[in-house]
Write a protein that holds these residues in place. Structure first.
Motif, mmCIF file in Angstrom:
data_model
loop_
_atom_site.group_PDB
_atom_site.id
_atom_site.type_symbol
_atom_site.label_atom_id
_atom_site.label_comp_id
_atom_site.label_asym_id
_atom_site.label_seq_id
_atom_site.Cartn_x
_atom_site.Cartn_y
_atom_site.Cartn_z
ATOM 1 N N PHE A 4 0.836 -1.193 0.000
ATOM 2 C CA PHE A 4 0.000 0.000 0.000
ATOM 3 C C PHE A 4 0.874 1.248 0.000
ATOM 4 O O PHE A 4 0.648 2.187 -0.755
ATOM 5 N N ASP A 6 3.951 1.530 -1.011
ATOM 6 C CA ASP A 6 4.664 1.712 -2.277
ATOM 7 C C ASP A 6 3.739 2.256 -3.361
ATOM 8 O O ASP A 6 4.157 3.008 -4.224
ATOM 9 N N LYS A 7 2.478 1.887 -3.270
ATOM 10 C CA LYS A 7 1.557 2.303 -4.317
ATOM 11 C C LYS A 7 1.075 3.746 -4.127
ATOM 12 O O LYS A 7 0.941 4.490 -5.092
ATOM 13 N N TYR A 8 0.792 4.100 -2.879
ATOM 14 C CA TYR A 8 0.124 5.389 -2.651
ATOM 15 C C TYR A 8 0.971 6.463 -1.991
ATOM 16 O O TYR A 8 0.560 7.614 -1.919
ATOM 17 N N GLN B 59 7.684 11.908 -4.515
ATOM 18 C CA GLN B 59 8.248 10.678 -3.963
ATOM 19 C C GLN B 59 8.873 11.007 -2.611
ATOM 20 O O GLN B 59 9.763 11.838 -2.527
ATOM 21 N N ARG B 65 10.495 5.670 4.254
ATOM 22 C CA ARG B 65 9.683 4.466 4.110
ATOM 23 C C ARG B 65 9.752 3.597 5.368
ATOM 24 O O ARG B 65 8.732 3.233 5.944
ATOM 25 N N VAL B 100 -7.375 -2.900 -5.027
ATOM 26 C CA VAL B 100 -6.521 -2.104 -4.135
ATOM 27 C C VAL B 100 -6.599 -2.544 -2.698
ATOM 28 O O VAL B 100 -5.874 -2.050 -1.874
ATOM 29 N N ARG B 102 -5.808 -5.386 -1.620
ATOM 30 C CA ARG B 102 -4.679 -6.295 -1.369
ATOM 31 C C ARG B 102 -3.621 -5.738 -0.418
ATOM 32 O O ARG B 102 -3.171 -6.464 0.455
ATOM 33 N N PRO B 103 -3.243 -4.469 -0.594
ATOM 34 C CA PRO B 103 -2.187 -3.964 0.290
ATOM 35 C C PRO B 103 -2.494 -4.146 1.767
ATOM 36 O O PRO B 103 -1.586 -4.345 2.544
ATOM 37 N N ILE B 104 -3.755 -4.082 2.136
ATOM 38 C CA ILE B 104 -4.108 -4.241 3.544
ATOM 39 C C ILE B 104 -3.687 -5.617 4.019
ATOM 40 O O ILE B 104 -3.064 -5.765 5.054
ATOM 41 N N ALA B 106 -1.536 -7.364 2.743
ATOM 42 C CA ALA B 106 -0.089 -7.491 2.638
ATOM 43 C C ALA B 106 0.586 -7.141 3.944
ATOM 44 O O ALA B 106 1.765 -7.373 4.127
#
Lengths: 157, 290
Positions: A4, A6-8, B59, B65, B100, B102-104, B106
């Protein structure tokens, strides 16, 4: 959540940075957003729009709360929006390259239109605050916002 | 209501921009269910704003991150009970065309990471408990072994002292046997006097070494305060040859008496305990000639 992120993250970070204008604060807000998205995911209603819109609004609202809570606006209200660092940062080329760059987009908007969108979307202004700021009647705020979004909509298609 | 006009008014834009009061929001939502045009227009506005937001994408720095994801993980762990709430929402999302969600899910590896630590901690505690139990068992066994060892040691000491006694007795018997088998010892049989006809003893006399041993076969038990005494008669003159011990008088073993240079006869009298320089002939018990 890493996926998530990385995408948003770049889209959310860009919006947050545009609103709070300070990188350290933007980082805090980004993290708060992830927590809030995670914790209030059950309140996301798919019938009220795409996930991306919801996620953007969560981040946007947190960012606006941030600047309000610090009375950030008192000092920055007179600061022209164009001075925000995000304005000078080119959109990341790898992110949805099919979209037109920010420069092209804002060039197509007339200054009035850009101002109204930025106040409402990034400034955390309510429509009446925006009307006051721009010295316009409420109805004009509405129609100008519509006109601006129409222009953008054509660019984005 | 003219729906075209409503759309043109800019109200929908304000709705998407979250600028409307709750009552107005409800109105827009109600109209959206009623008019497909409103729905389409809302979708278009949303898409536009999404595009506009994406155009501002920046970015974030790479180092952010780890920090942000780490902070997120910490935050959701501290609010763990609330995290269970998203479950129904997850169930509902497959109906949505977008993937979308899916990230959750993940995020699960992170969750299993923390549960892995929980398992590790549980395993450690279990091992500790097992180890404590084993310690108790081994401690009890060790105490038993220690008690057994003490018992064995005292046993062994007892056997050793018995052994010593036996060895000593064996040594004495071996010596007696050597005397009995030695040809140089001349046996002298002492027979009971008429007053004690059953009494009988034997003297073993070595004329060359002058050693005298006494072997009692049978003597009446000595009364209290009395003791038997051996005499050697040399040319009619009695010579003290020593007192008989109680064991010798009972016929238990040979007793070495005093050395006698020369003698023609031996006799035993019953004397006061401790002996007497001259024999009390009235108390003569046994007598014999060489």
């Amino acid at each position: 959540m890493t996926e998530f992120y990385d995408k948003y993250s770049s889209a959310l970070y860009g919006v947050i940075l545009r609103i709070v204008r300070r990188e350290e604060e933007a980082e805090d807000v980004l993290q708060e957003s992830l927590v809030k998205i995670w914790n209030s995911f059950h309140s996301y209603d798919a019938s009220k729009g795409r996930l991306f819109t919801w996620v953007l609004n969560v981040s946007r609202n947190l960012a606006i709360d941030k600047i309000r809570s610090r009375q950030y606006r008192v000092g920055s209200r007179t600061q022209p929006l164009d001075d925000s660092p995000a304005e000078h940062t080119p959109a990341v080329a790898t992110f949805r390259p099919e979209h037109i760059g920010l420069q092209d987009m804002t060039r197509q908007l007339n200054p009035d239109q850009q101002q109204i969108i930025d106040l409402l979307y990034f400034g955390g202004y309510t429509q009446s605050e925006a009307a006051e700021e721009l010295n316009l009647p409420l109805g004009t705020v509405k129609t100008r916002a519509r006109a601006a979004l129409k222009v953008l909509s054509k660019l984005i298609r | 209501m003219n729906i075209e006009e409503y759309i043109e008014s800019g109200q929908l834009e304000l709705y998407v921009l979250q600028q409307l009061a709750p009552a107005e929001q409800a109105e827009v939502e109600q109209l959206a269910t009623q008019y497909p045009e409103v729905r389409a227009e809302l979708a278009r506005i949303r898409q536009t704003l999404e595009g506009y937001a994406e155009a501002h994408a920046v970015q974030p720095p790479a180092a952010m991150r780890e920090r942000v994801l780490g902070g997120w993980q910490q935050a959701i762990r501290s609010t763990e009970p609330i995290v269970t709430a998203p479950q129904p929402a997850q169930a509902q999302t497959p109906a949505q065309p977008e993937a979308v969600v899916r990230p959750i899910s993940a995020a699960e590896p992170a969750e299993t990471g923390s549960s892995w630590y929980r398992w590790l901690a549980a395993a450690a505690v279990a091992l500790l408990v097992l180890s404590a139990g084993a310690n108790m068992v081994f401690y009890n066994r060790w105490r038993d072994a220690e008690a057994n060892l003490l018992a064995m040691q005292s046993d062994q000491a007892r056997v050793a002292s018995t052994m010593q006694v036996m060895e000593k007795r064996l040594g004495a018997r071996t010596q007696e046997l050597a005397v009995l088998r030695n040809e140089q010892f001349a046996p002298v049989v002492l027979k009971g006097v008429p007053a004690a006809p059953g009494a009988r003893a034997r003297v073993l006399y070595n004329a060359s070494t002058h050693a005298v041993y006494l072997d009692v076969n049978n003597l009446p038990a000595a009364p209290a305060g009395k003791q038997y005494q051996l005499w050697a008669l040399d040319k009619g003159k009695p010579v003290d040859a020593g007192m008989l011990t109680a064991r010798t008088a009972a016929g238990d073993s040979l007793q070495q008496m005093k050395d006698i240079a020369s003698a023609q006869a031996f006799a035993i009298t019953l004397e006061d305990a401790g002996g007497h320089p001259t024999p009390n002939l009235s108390a003569l018990t046994v007598m014999g000639q060489i």
